[in-house]
Structure formats: C-alpha cells, structure tokens
Design a protein around this motif. Structure first.
Motif, PDB file in Angstrom:
ATOM      1  N   GLY A  48       0.803  -1.216   0.000  1.00 23.81           N
ATOM      2  CA  GLY A  48       0.000   0.000   0.000  1.00 23.81           C
ATOM      3  C   GLY A  48       0.834   1.262   0.000  1.00 23.81           C
ATOM      4  O   GLY A  48       0.299   2.363   0.142  1.00 23.81           O
ATOM      5  N   ASP A  49       2.148   1.136  -0.166  1.00 25.95           N
ATOM      6  CA  ASP A  49       3.049   2.284  -0.230  1.00 25.95           C
ATOM      7  C   ASP A  49       3.162   2.717  -1.685  1.00 25.95           C
ATOM      8  O   ASP A  49       4.138   2.447  -2.374  1.00 25.95           O
ATOM      9  N   TYR A  50       2.126   3.403  -2.168  1.00 23.38           N
ATOM     10  CA  TYR A  50       2.016   3.725  -3.579  1.00 23.38           C
ATOM     11  C   TYR A  50       3.048   4.746  -4.052  1.00 23.38           C
ATOM     12  O   TYR A  50       3.509   4.679  -5.187  1.00 23.38           O
ATOM     13  N   VAL A  51       3.425   5.668  -3.184  1.00 26.06           N
ATOM     14  CA  VAL A  51       4.438   6.662  -3.555  1.00 26.06           C
ATOM     15  C   VAL A  51       5.759   5.955  -3.851  1.00 26.06           C
ATOM     16  O   VAL A  51       6.407   6.227  -4.872  1.00 26.06           O
ATOM     17  N   SER A  52       6.150   5.032  -2.993  1.00 29.53           N
ATOM     18  CA  SER A  52       7.386   4.273  -3.230  1.00 29.53           C
ATOM     19  C   SER A  52       7.254   3.387  -4.464  1.00 29.53           C
ATOM     20  O   SER A  52       8.213   3.206  -5.218  1.00 29.53           O
ATOM     21  N   ALA A  53       6.084   2.826  -4.671  1.00 26.23           N
ATOM     22  CA  ALA A  53       5.858   1.958  -5.834  1.00 26.23           C
ATOM     23  C   ALA A  53       6.054   2.742  -7.128  1.00 26.23           C
ATOM     24  O   ALA A  53       6.736   2.272  -8.045  1.00 26.23           O
TER      25      ALA A  53
END
Length: 89
Positions: A39-44
């Motif tokens: 759920g860490d979309y920024v890192s993804a």
C-alpha cells in the motif's frame, strides 16, 4: 559467408551476462510490486519509474488511472498505457 565458432567459455559468459541483465531488470519491478502490495504507492511509483520497461510503464499507468501515489490523471495514464503498448506489453 564467414563461419564463426564460439568457445564454450565465451558462451558461458554470454549466458551468465543475459541472466544478470534479466535479474537487474526485474529488480525494479519486484521492488515496485512489493511496495504496491504494502500500500506504499508513492514508493511503488518511484521504484517503477526507475525501470523503463513495458510492465513498469503499464503499472505506472494503472496508478495514474486510480490515483494511487500520484494525483488521478487520465491523460498521463493514457500516455503510460500507450508507451507500454508500443514497447510490447
């Protein structure tokens, strides 16, 4: 036509080199997928952005489409989907 026979050592290095490139190219996708699953979309988005591959571009397109880690933007999503399609996904 010139015939060239490859030595077994050269062939071995060529195969090892190909596997090495494959592992390096998958590393960004695996890191991006791991971050996405957490759920860490920024890192993804950041991890996928490091890898300029069709599947990474498709993933970034999906994230723009859904507004995950980036503002929802249909135009950018379409650009990433097109880029992925042109590159072979």
């Amino acid at each position: 036509m010139l015939s060239m026979k490859l030595s077994p050592i050269f062939s071995l290095f060529a195969v090892i080199g190909c596997f090495g490139c494959l592992l390096v190219s998958c590393a960004g996708q695996n890191a991006g997928l791991a971050a996405y699953r957490k759920g860490d979309y920024v890192s993804a988005v950041r991890e996928y952005g490091r890898e300029d591959s069709p599947s990474s571009n498709f993933a970034i397109g999906v994230m723009h489409y859904k507004g995950q880690g980036v503002p929802r933007d249909m135009k950018k999503a379409a650009l990433y989907f097109r880029k992925a399609a042109e590159e072979g996904t």
